[in-house]
Design a protein around this motif. Sequence first.
Motif, mmCIF file in Angstrom:
data_model
loop_
_atom_site.group_PDB
_atom_site.id
_atom_site.type_symbol
_atom_site.label_atom_id
_atom_site.label_comp_id
_atom_site.label_asym_id
_atom_site.label_seq_id
_atom_site.Cartn_x
_atom_site.Cartn_y
_atom_site.Cartn_z
ATOM 1 N N LEU A 20 -19.704 35.887 -11.221
ATOM 2 C CA LEU A 20 -19.392 37.042 -12.057
ATOM 3 C C LEU A 20 -18.575 36.643 -13.268
ATOM 4 O O LEU A 20 -17.816 35.672 -13.233
ATOM 5 N N LYS A 21 -18.711 37.418 -14.316
ATOM 6 C CA LYS A 21 -17.810 37.311 -15.451
ATOM 7 C C LYS A 21 -16.617 38.222 -15.184
ATOM 8 O O LYS A 21 -16.780 39.393 -14.851
ATOM 9 N N ILE A 22 -15.436 37.643 -15.308
ATOM 10 C CA ILE A 22 -14.202 38.371 -15.010
ATOM 11 C C ILE A 22 -13.451 38.634 -16.295
ATOM 12 O O ILE A 22 -13.270 37.732 -17.128
ATOM 13 N N TYR A 23 -12.989 39.869 -16.471
ATOM 14 C CA TYR A 23 -12.270 40.270 -17.677
ATOM 15 C C TYR A 23 -10.874 40.785 -17.315
ATOM 16 O O TYR A 23 -10.690 41.414 -16.263
ATOM 17 N N ALA A 24 -9.938 40.556 -18.222
ATOM 18 C CA ALA A 24 -8.611 41.169 -18.114
ATOM 19 C C ALA A 24 -8.534 42.298 -19.144
ATOM 20 O O ALA A 24 -8.984 42.142 -20.281
ATOM 21 N N ILE A 25 -7.992 43.432 -18.749
ATOM 22 C CA ILE A 25 -7.839 44.566 -19.657
ATOM 23 C C ILE A 25 -6.352 44.746 -19.969
ATOM 24 O O ILE A 25 -5.519 44.798 -19.050
ATOM 25 N N ASN A 26 -6.035 44.851 -21.229
ATOM 26 C CA ASN A 26 -4.638 45.007 -21.672
ATOM 27 C C ASN A 26 -4.354 46.476 -21.934
ATOM 28 O O ASN A 26 -5.233 47.240 -22.359
#
Length: 357
Positions: free
Chosen positions: A349-355
Amino acid sequence: MLNSVKSFFRLLLISTIFWVLAFVLFTAIRYNGIEEELSLFTDDILYLPISAYYVHAIIVGLIISFFYALIEFIFDRLSRRLVLGLTIILKSIIYFLLVVAVLSGISFLLEVQIDRDLPNERGWWRDDPFFWITVIYFVSASIVFSLIRIANDRLGSGNFIQVLLGSYKKPKEEEHVLMFLDLKDSTKIAENLGHHKYSRFIQDCFLDLNTALYKFEAEVYQYVGDEAVIQWPIKKGFRKNNCINLFFTFQRKLKKREDYYTNTYGVSPEFKAGIHFGKLMVAEVGAVKKDLAFHGDVINTASRIQSLCNRFNKLLLVSESVIERLSISDTHYELLSHDMELKGKEERLKIYAINQR
């Protein structure tokens, strides 16, 4: 404040429907066919204002529903300060006085309409059988209403009706958004506080979380130690970015109460979360302690995404599929991994961080 107002009016609507129907039913049980029954004991032509009784029943239901919703709303907000036994005693006293006041008022109103003197002087209720029948009925109906609220909170909004209809007797496939929410540095905090104080610390944290759930249409699937699993049906989860806005609102709530936590426990809590969505099976499980259970790969994936927060030193991580469904600008999230292999899974999976905005 706006969230509290919406919560009150939602409770008021439910209370109004329930209590109006309850007192209309009570009137039907008590007065339907009473003229025919009394005619067996007299040759006089009897006329009872049955239609007026139903009007009064609706009026009583409306009055009771408003004060009932108001009292329940206030005591819901005081639940963290009052023990259950004291809450029951206080509410019972208030409800008893409310029934006396409402029935006295209706008695004076009915007295004018039928132009007949009724026994409604001070203390009339002590020896009045109709009053005590009404009290017993009110208590019984109140218990039913409370059980419905408890079951609805336990099973999730709307799921109570589904369980009554047996919709989940057979596993049912649905799409849900899942958030695994976990206390950061929980082991260290638990060691410093001790198990008793740590338990109260977690209680306070989750009470603050609960204040934001309704605003973002979220429901708690389960609590596991210092972790909470939050879920939304697919539409509610992505509506107005509910699934991420809940997290940031919870973080702001904890920050706002930082002085309380620091003074009480010597530490300010911080939570991390992982979000994923997909199809899962919902099934009714258990006989002794009936519950709705989720089964599916999406649960494991959301949990493992949350476990990566420490590795990337981020508070909120989501899968690519979640990013694609959210309405946020590129400046508010960053790609952390193109193809992250999650433990125990072949899928990458592509993992993203949300700010936070």
